[in-house]
Design an enzyme around this catalytic site. Structure first.
Site, short mmCIF file in Angstrom:
data_model
loop_
_atom_site.label_atom_id
_atom_site.label_comp_id
_atom_site.label_asym_id
_atom_site.label_seq_id
_atom_site.Cartn_x
_atom_site.Cartn_y
_atom_site.Cartn_z
CG HIS A 176 -8.76 11.15 1.90
ND1 HIS A 176 -8.66 10.33 0.80
CD2 HIS A 176 -8.28 10.44 2.94
CE1 HIS A 176 -8.16 9.17 1.17
NE2 HIS A 176 -7.92 9.21 2.47
CG HIS A 181 -9.01 5.64 -3.33
ND1 HIS A 181 -9.71 6.74 -2.90
CD2 HIS A 181 -8.05 5.42 -2.39
CE1 HIS A 181 -9.21 7.18 -1.76
NE2 HIS A 181 -8.19 6.39 -1.43
CG HIS A 205 -0.61 6.77 -1.15
ND1 HIS A 205 -1.74 7.37 -1.67
CD2 HIS A 205 -1.05 5.86 -0.25
CE1 HIS A 205 -2.82 6.85 -1.12
NE2 HIS A 205 -2.42 5.92 -0.24
CG HIS A 262 -2.03 1.00 1.13
ND1 HIS A 262 -3.29 0.75 1.62
CD2 HIS A 262 -2.09 2.24 0.60
CE1 HIS A 262 -4.06 1.81 1.41
NE2 HIS A 262 -3.34 2.73 0.79
CE LYS A 317 -6.95 1.55 -3.34
NZ LYS A 317 -6.03 2.53 -2.76
#
EC number: 3.5.1.5
Length: 585
Positions: free
Chosen positions: A323, A222, A139, A137, A220
């Site tokens: 986010h 999301h 980024h 995982h 992915k």
């Protein structure tokens, strides 16, 4: 004639042996050596006046072509899902060549590994050897993550991103052919195995399939791109065709459906769920129930591991930043609040300890810490031993991860628990991503991504990190000193992290379709190329020591989690091992 030697003296000379116990760092976890593949009285040790000399422990006649290893790690204690034992480990051509007894068969019986003039020696006495960690995982926000991960013992990074763009800061996605190709070219510089996820958001097959053919090893899905049932179904359809994985971060707001709708869209197909507890994102409040399904490979990310008195408070600010939320907008604040639930976070540690959650990962710089996957995994193990006690499987005969009877040490050891937890960041993520035939364990034939630990620093600061059989990072002292050990001793890049050695000791994972399409040649990739495979036939039963599939429910009003009808929770920790005392300097 045989001679006896006190255990303490033997351990000082050659390292501990069968029946000896080792405390891991400052935890309450104790490893017990189950077997010793070396031969008492014939141990090989390097140094002045020691065994590995020409005509003694080293064969002076055999050439490298006669199966002479390039490196032997002597008398190491191996901690792996496959066992906890002591052995000499031979490396050749970047792979684990043999595990057994090293020496010179001209003068010693029982030798599996012949030490020759071509052999380097790494002293494994009084050290613990594990497989390099695998973080699924990632980024890819900052290149600095690579060194941070390596110095923690992680040797494989799988995820997505293009740098500090808003899409990458929130989602593990490398979208489209152009970005995938640029990131594959960038990966050439790093002594790290790397694989990329494409964007799993389209209402047709081809926009997804072209990313797999471009080099992505999975897709992915999301919520920040829209975790719709259509995206889930399309991504899994493409994954089934190309034998790649789908990783998912589900719909926190339940805009596109509830957890039951996501389960219907998945339709029994294998899928890798990220931060399955939900604080990192996913159907509020009950995404956690998906961990009990046989086709779901559930993972945690490390910001909620382990649950402490600081966990809830720090998560709200992290979530707002990662986010792209605005604290002045009430709806954004409500969105953040819905994801941070003390009850489900408290259940997460226990589900990891029960083998219901199978994988740990970081969520690097996007609510997770890339250098703490291994440390936090073992902190959970320690916290659970203190709060839940010794596992029933420890201290005698019990069913192994494959369902067969196997010994896990005597009373007072934690071998079963240790195998369960080491599997969470080694073999299980390797299985989930279709790379377990290459990495993920200390077994013959595997790529020699290995980490050597001083037991006092286990899980916190490695002694050596080997990539493809070459030392890439090591705990090293002042370069101007007369010996290697003077302060300051820090993890520093070694020769395996420089020049063209990187290309020969690190792997870029690609889809079979990309390899068949000539992507490595098109991009001029020089790193070792390996395909992902065997993913679409996986079930949770294939995961080692973490394959439980109970019925999990969440009370929609209180958020209390139950497993097979029993409440599951734990108290937040006030103090953790493997923490500040290791980072004062």
């Amino acid at each position: 004639m045989s001679f006896e030697i006190p255990r303490r003296q033997y351990a000082d000379l050659y390292g501990p042996t069968t029946g000896d116990k080792i405390r891991l760092a400052d935890t309450e976890l104790f490893l017990e050596i189950e077997k010793d593949l070396t031969v008492y009285g014939e141990e090989v040790v390097f140094g002045g006046g020691k065994v590995i000399r020409d005509g003694m422990g080293q064969n002076g006649q055999a050439t490298r072509d006669e199966d002479i290893p390039d490196t032997v790690i002597t008398n190491a204690v191996i901690l792996d899902h496959s066992g906890i034992y002591k052995a000499d480990v031979a490396l050749r051509d970047g792979h684990i060549f043999r595990i057994g007894k090293a020496g010179n068969p001209q003068i010693t019986d029982g030798v599996d590994i012949v030490i020759g003039a071509s052999t380097e020696i790494i002293a494994g006495e009084r050290k613990i050897l594990t497989a390099g960690g695998i973080d699924t995982h990632i980024h890819f926000i900052s290149p600095d993550q690579v060194a941070t991960a390596l110095t923690s013992g992680v040797t494989t990074m799988i995820g997505g991103g293009t740098g500090p763009a808003e899409g990458t800061k929130a989602t593990t996605v490398t979208p489209g052919k152009w970005h995938i190709h640029r990131m594959l070219q960038a990966a050439e510089a790093f002594p790290m195995n790397i694989g990329l996820f494409g964007k799993g958001h389209a209402s047709a097959v081809e926009p997804l399939a072209e990313q797999i053919r471009a080099g992505a090893i999975g897709l992915k899905v999301h919520e920040d791109w829209g975790s719709t049932t259509s995206s889930i179904d399309m991504s899994l359809t493409v994954a089934d065709e190309y034998d790649v994985q789908v990783a998912i971060h589900t719909d926190t707001l339940n805009e596109c459906g509830f957890v039951e709708d996501t389960i219907r869209a998945i339709n029994g197909r294998v899928i890798h769920t990220f931060h399955t507890e939900g604080a990192g994102g996913g159907h509020a409040p009950d995404i956690i129930k998906i961990a009990g399904m046989p086709n779901v490979l559930p993972a945690s990310t490390n910001p909620t591991l382990p649950y402490t008195r600081n966990t809830i408070e720090e998560h709200l600010d992290m979530l707002m930043v990662c986010h792209h939320l605005n604290p002045d907008i009430p709806e954004d604040v409500a969105f953040a609040d819905s994801r941070i639930r003390a009850e489900t976070i408290a259940a997460e540690d226990v589900l990891q300890d029960m083998g219901i959650f199978s994988i740990t990962s970081s969520d690097s710089q996007a609510m997770g810490r890339v250098g703490e996957v291994i440390t936090r995994t073992w902190q959970v193990a320690d916290k659970m031993k203190k709060q839940r006690g010794i596992l029933a499987a420890d201290g005698g005969m019990d069913l192994g991860a494959d369902g067969s009877a196997s010994a896990h040490g005597s009373a007072g050891s934690d071998n079963f628990r240790l195998k369960r937890y080491v599997a969470k960041y080694t073999i299980n993520p390797a299985l989930a991503q279709g790379i377990a035939d290459t990495v993920g364990s200390v077994e013959e034939g595997k790529f020699a991504d290995l980490v050597l630990w001083d037991p006092a620093f286990f899980g916190v600061k490695p002694e050596l990190v080997l990539k493809g059989g070459q030392i890439a990072y090591a705990l090293m002292g002042d370069a101007n000193a007369s010996i290697p050990t003077p302060q300051p001793r820090t993890m520093r890049p070694m020769f395996g992290a420089f020049g063209k050695a990187v290309q020969q000791t690190s792997i870029t994972f690609l889809s079979k379709a990309a390899i068949d399409a000539g992507v490595p040649e098109e991009l001029g990739l020089e790193k070792l190329i390996r395909p992902v495979s065997g993913i679409r036939n996986l079930t949770k039963a294939d995961l080692k020591y973490n394959d439980a599939t109970p019925d999990i429910q969440v009370d929609p009003e209180t958020y209390q989690v139950t497993v097979d009808g029993e409440d599951v929770t734990c108290e937040p920790a006030d103090v953790l091992p493997m923490a500040q005392r290791y980072f004062l300097f």
